[in-house]
Motif scaffolding. Sequence first.
Motif, PDB file in Angstrom:
ATOM      1  N   PRO A 170      -8.750   9.013  -2.459  1.00 51.95           N
ATOM      2  CA  PRO A 170      -9.103  11.120  -1.924  1.00 51.95           C
ATOM      3  C   PRO A 170      -8.491  11.192  -0.996  1.00 51.95           C
ATOM      4  N   PRO A 171      -8.506  11.760  -0.217  1.00 46.89           N
ATOM      5  CA  PRO A 171      -7.921  12.480   1.045  1.00 46.89           C
ATOM      6  C   PRO A 171      -7.906  12.013   1.917  1.00 46.89           C
ATOM      7  N   GLY A 172      -7.757  11.991   2.856  1.00 42.96           N
ATOM      8  CA  GLY A 172      -7.763  10.373   3.999  1.00 42.96           C
ATOM      9  C   GLY A 172      -8.221   9.166   4.317  1.00 42.96           C
ATOM     10  N   GLN A 173      -7.792   8.650   2.999  1.00 41.99           N
ATOM     11  CA  GLN A 173      -7.959   7.152   2.779  1.00 41.99           C
ATOM     12  C   GLN A 173      -6.712   6.439   2.367  1.00 41.99           C
ATOM     13  N   LEU A 174      -5.944   7.191   2.227  1.00 43.58           N
ATOM     14  CA  LEU A 174      -4.612   6.613   2.456  1.00 43.58           C
ATOM     15  C   LEU A 174      -3.949   5.901   3.126  1.00 43.58           C
ATOM     16  N   ASP A 175      -4.005   6.040   4.528  1.00 41.58           N
ATOM     17  CA  ASP A 175      -4.260   5.056   5.986  1.00 41.58           C
ATOM     18  C   ASP A 175      -4.945   3.614   6.254  1.00 41.58           C
ATOM     19  N   GLU A 176      -6.250   4.503   5.583  1.00 43.52           N
ATOM     20  CA  GLU A 176      -7.254   3.199   5.340  1.00 43.52           C
ATOM     21  C   GLU A 176      -6.881   2.172   4.298  1.00 43.52           C
ATOM     22  N   THR A 177      -6.415   2.357   3.634  1.00 43.11           N
ATOM     23  CA  THR A 177      -6.205   1.812   2.296  1.00 43.11           C
ATOM     24  C   THR A 177      -4.910   0.643   2.205  1.00 43.11           C
ATOM     25  N   VAL A 178      -3.368   1.528   2.881  1.00 43.07           N
ATOM     26  CA  VAL A 178      -2.324   0.831   3.443  1.00 43.07           C
ATOM     27  C   VAL A 178      -3.334  -0.211   4.121  1.00 43.07           C
ATOM     28  N   ARG A 179      -3.726  -0.136   5.446  1.00 41.36           N
ATOM     29  CA  ARG A 179      -3.848  -1.163   5.552  1.00 41.36           C
ATOM     30  C   ARG A 179      -4.775  -2.201   5.678  1.00 41.36           C
ATOM     31  N   HIS A 180      -5.665  -1.509   4.733  1.00 39.98           N
ATOM     32  CA  HIS A 180      -6.553  -3.465   3.854  1.00 39.98           C
ATOM     33  C   HIS A 180      -5.561  -3.349   3.455  1.00 39.98           C
ATOM     34  N   TYR A 181      -4.884  -3.480   2.635  1.00 38.39           N
ATOM     35  CA  TYR A 181      -3.270  -4.639   2.100  1.00 38.39           C
ATOM     36  C   TYR A 181      -2.686  -4.553   2.528  1.00 38.39           C
ATOM     37  N   ARG A 182      -2.317  -4.416   3.432  1.00 38.84           N
ATOM     38  CA  ARG A 182      -1.724  -5.374   5.342  1.00 38.84           C
ATOM     39  C   ARG A 182      -2.262  -6.162   5.750  1.00 38.84           C
ATOM     40  N   ASP A 183      -3.626  -5.851   6.086  1.00 35.22           N
ATOM     41  CA  ASP A 183      -4.088  -7.094   7.062  1.00 35.22           C
ATOM     42  C   ASP A 183      -5.076  -7.581   6.356  1.00 35.22           C
ATOM     43  N   ALA A 198       6.096  22.363  -5.826  1.00 36.28           N
ATOM     44  CA  ALA A 198       5.530  23.823  -6.859  1.00 36.28           C
ATOM     45  C   ALA A 198       4.039  24.091  -6.062  1.00 36.28           C
ATOM     46  N   GLY A 199       4.117  24.615  -4.842  1.00 36.03           N
ATOM     47  CA  GLY A 199       2.963  24.351  -3.924  1.00 36.03           C
ATOM     48  C   GLY A 199       2.206  23.561  -3.857  1.00 36.03           C
ATOM     49  N   GLN A 200       2.239  22.191  -4.339  1.00 36.71           N
ATOM     50  CA  GLN A 200       1.250  21.122  -4.000  1.00 36.71           C
ATOM     51  C   GLN A 200       1.758  19.999  -3.718  1.00 36.71           C
ATOM     52  N   ALA A 201       0.978  19.208  -2.776  1.00 37.12           N
ATOM     53  CA  ALA A 201       1.725  18.014  -2.058  1.00 37.12           C
ATOM     54  C   ALA A 201       1.202  17.115  -2.080  1.00 37.12           C
ATOM     55  N   MET A 202       1.637  15.895  -1.467  1.00 34.89           N
ATOM     56  CA  MET A 202       1.019  14.313  -1.550  1.00 34.89           C
ATOM     57  C   MET A 202       1.850  13.218  -1.370  1.00 34.89           C
ATOM     58  N   ASN A 203       1.067  12.067  -0.393  1.00 32.08           N
ATOM     59  CA  ASN A 203       1.440  10.936   0.307  1.00 32.08           C
ATOM     60  C   ASN A 203       1.202   9.933  -0.378  1.00 32.08           C
ATOM     61  N   SER A 204       2.623   8.964  -0.975  1.00 33.00           N
ATOM     62  CA  SER A 204       1.979   7.694  -1.279  1.00 33.00           C
ATOM     63  C   SER A 204       3.029   6.821   0.000  1.00 33.00           C
ATOM     64  N   THR A 205       2.558   5.611  -0.344  1.00 31.74           N
ATOM     65  CA  THR A 205       2.905   4.469  -0.032  1.00 31.74           C
ATOM     66  C   THR A 205       2.661   3.158  -1.030  1.00 31.74           C
ATOM     67  N   VAL A 206       3.865   2.612  -0.834  1.00 31.52           N
ATOM     68  CA  VAL A 206       4.593   1.263  -1.821  1.00 31.52           C
ATOM     69  C   VAL A 206       3.733   0.382  -1.221  1.00 31.52           C
ATOM     70  N   VAL A 207       2.769  -0.789  -1.751  1.00 39.14           N
ATOM     71  CA  VAL A 207       2.261  -1.794  -0.608  1.00 39.14           C
ATOM     72  C   VAL A 207       2.900  -2.573  -2.232  1.00 39.14           C
ATOM     73  N   GLN A 208       3.584  -3.665  -1.239  1.00 42.16           N
ATOM     74  CA  GLN A 208       3.974  -5.052  -2.031  1.00 42.16           C
ATOM     75  C   GLN A 208       2.997  -6.702  -2.266  1.00 42.16           C
ATOM     76  N   SER A 209       3.292  -7.580  -2.664  1.00 41.14           N
ATOM     77  CA  SER A 209       2.423  -8.566  -1.864  1.00 41.14           C
ATOM     78  C   SER A 209       3.953  -9.645  -2.059  1.00 41.14           C
ATOM     79  N   PRO A 210       4.634 -11.210  -0.706  1.00 38.61           N
ATOM     80  CA  PRO A 210       5.053 -11.724  -0.256  1.00 38.61           C
ATOM     81  C   PRO A 210       6.195 -11.822  -2.029  1.00 38.61           C
ATOM     82  N   SER A 211       4.945 -11.917  -3.199  1.00 41.05           N
ATOM     83  CA  SER A 211       6.202 -12.268  -4.058  1.00 41.05           C
ATOM     84  C   SER A 211       7.250 -11.264  -4.198  1.00 41.05           C
TER      85      SER A 211
END
Length: 366
Positions: A170-183, A198-211
């Motif tokens: 949901p909106p507003g939860q991306l940064d928190e979710t990224v921190r969860h997988y990082r920390d 087309a008048g829409q927008a989104m944020n995305s972050t890719v997180v990956q395991s060390p492997s």
Amino acid sequence: MDIRAIDHIELFVGDARQAAFYFDRAVGFQLRGQGGPETGLADQRSLLLSQGDVRMVLTTGLTAEHPASRYVQRHGDGVAVVALEVDDAAGAYAELVRRGAVGVTPPTTFTGADAEVVTAEVSGFGDVLHRLVSRHGDRGEFLPGAVEMTPPDDGGKLLVEIDHLAVCVPPGQLDETVRHYRDVFGFAEVFAEHVEVAGQAMNSTVVQSPSGRVTLVLLEPDRSRRPGQLDAFLDQHAGAGVQHLGLRTDDIVTAVATLAERGVRFAGTPASYYDALEARVGPVDAPLDRLRDLGVLVDRDHGGQLLQIFTESMHVRRTLFLELIERRGARTFGSGNIKALYEAKERELAAAGTAVAAPTPQEVRT
């Protein structure tokens, strides 16, 4: 704590046998095992399917109180567990809880004549859990004593492994979710982007395991713009969840043609997309007419080319869908295909008689 790879995924579904029929007959998975009350899996029916290195468990609750029943009632069919292969499940569980994960199921040991498997579960995102799995002995056994195995046949394998999972929050939860997988899980942020189309927008972050073997593409709609497909997913799924599953293949042309013959429906692509394709990405080692007929998309990054296509959702809520992806050196997720997928997804939703909600650019890039 060493997170090696995705051991398996588990879908909670309304009818495991019906779902298995689709994944077997249409997508090419093989039934490899099953379990239920007779094998100690109380109040549930679980079917194990595999193809290449992809293992998928389909579970249906046999009572209204079973977690699978509650999950399906709220979210519909979907990915409920992403299992992670680790060296020591008990040790990983303790370390993750120490770092802030919520412990859900403490370590449990499954022992057979030739194998021992230890599992434990911690919180992930939304109602999705991470199951920690460590295996010793015969790796052909899935859960000794709980899942009765079936010998594989010699059928062809079109799909190789899970390339990534696209997760909508949901909106507003991306940064928190990224921190969860990082920390907590020790994942690294490998890519981040704000996309407008087309008048829409989104944020995305890719997180990956060390492997490098576990990749999550985390997506968040920007609700300061008009609603799009991520908003539709969050509404229909009732919260965060896996929007699509990226499955890697070594031959996407053969895979798409075969799956289409079996009845899998793919999102369409405008014919004009291919008119300027080679001018945009360079020569493609596949006949353009064949790519056009199948609707396969092509993109390029600094490492090489990427071929990809998306299925229509097979679920009544039109939530979870699949991506087939062939990597020819590319490491990213197809940003150049955003507009083409946007147009294709609009047509799919319109043809289905639903309100047209635009796809996210991430459906192309993931």
